[in-house]
Each structure stands twice: as structure tokens, then as C-alpha cells.
Design a protein around this motif. Structure first.
Motif, PDB file in Angstrom:
ATOM      1  N   PRO A   1      19.405  79.791  15.392  1.00 61.98           N
ATOM      2  CA  PRO A   1      19.141  78.843  14.435  1.00 61.98           C
ATOM      3  C   PRO A   1      18.444  77.337  15.147  1.00 61.98           C
ATOM      4  N   LEU A   2      17.272  77.030  14.763  1.00 57.24           N
ATOM      5  CA  LEU A   2      16.631  75.924  15.370  1.00 57.24           C
ATOM      6  C   LEU A   2      17.637  74.575  15.522  1.00 57.24           C
ATOM      7  N   GLU A   3      18.357  74.499  14.423  1.00 53.22           N
ATOM      8  CA  GLU A   3      19.167  73.455  14.329  1.00 53.22           C
ATOM      9  C   GLU A   3      20.260  73.625  15.524  1.00 53.22           C
ATOM     10  N   LEU A   4      20.566  74.595  16.068  1.00 54.91           N
ATOM     11  CA  LEU A   4      21.533  74.740  17.447  1.00 54.91           C
ATOM     12  C   LEU A   4      20.908  74.148  18.516  1.00 54.91           C
ATOM     13  N   LEU A   5      19.604  74.132  18.352  1.00 55.23           N
ATOM     14  CA  LEU A   5      18.683  73.653  19.704  1.00 55.23           C
ATOM     15  C   LEU A   5      18.711  72.027  20.229  1.00 55.23           C
ATOM     16  N   ALA A   6      19.137  71.442  21.268  1.00 53.53           N
ATOM     17  CA  ALA A   6      18.853  70.395  21.396  1.00 53.53           C
ATOM     18  C   ALA A   6      17.598  69.811  21.387  1.00 53.53           C
ATOM     19  N   ASN A   7      17.347  68.661  20.837  1.00 52.92           N
ATOM     20  CA  ASN A   7      16.032  67.848  20.876  1.00 52.92           C
ATOM     21  C   ASN A   7      16.245  67.153  22.419  1.00 52.92           C
ATOM     22  N   PRO A   8      15.055  67.472  23.189  1.00 51.57           N
ATOM     23  CA  PRO A   8      15.220  67.024  24.735  1.00 51.57           C
ATOM     24  C   PRO A   8      15.354  65.473  24.671  1.00 51.57           C
TER      25      PRO A   8
END
Length: 81
Positions: free
Chosen positions: A74-81
Motif C-alpha cells: 500500500p502506498l501509505e506504507l512508503l515513506a516520503n523521502p
């Protein structure tokens, strides 16, 4: 020697995200998820994902020779760099 034989070892990436995202590696577009068996060089890669709002995300994948790395995230699990 054909060019394929001289090329670096390759593996494959299958990537599914929720919701879909545009994916690129080193400035080269890989397309929009879901991606199925995209050929990539062997090794660790940081993929750049862009969600529908244009927010950049990063995903680290490891590609193994002649193998398919499957990632579902899920995209929400990916950190915003």
C-alpha cells in the motif's frame, strides 16, 4: 556473441501498489502499477513512485538473477523521502 548474452545478468520485478502509481528507475519510466515481470539489472535498486497526487515515494527492491521479485505494497506504507 549476441547482445543478450553480453548483457549484465537480469531478473524481473512484479509490483502491485494500492492505489496505482507511476514507477521509474534512474529516470527511466517503467510504467504504471501493476507491473508484471519487468526486466531489471540484478542488484539493489531504489524505485521512484509517484502517486496520483504527484507525491514522490521511494521503494527499495532487490533483483536476483533469473528470478522474479514480487512486491505488493500500500502506498501509505512508503515513506516520503
Amino acid at each position: 556473441d549476441t547482445p543478450a548474452e553480453a548483457a549484465a545478468p537480469q531478473g524481473f520485478l512484479t509490483l502491485v501498489t494500492e492505489p496505482s502509481a507511476r514507477v521509474s528507475l534512474g529516470g527511466r519510466s517503467l510504467g504504471e502499477t501493476p507491473l508484471t515481470k519487468v526486466a531489471l539489472p540484478v542488484g539493489r535498486h531504489t524505485l521512484k513512485l509517484m502517486d496520483g497526487t504527484g507525491r514522490p515515494l521511494k521503494l527499495l527492491v532487490e533483483i536476483k538473477p533469473d528470478d522474479t521479485t514480487s512486491v505488493r505494497v500500500p502506498l501509505e506504507l512508503l515513506a516520503n523521502p
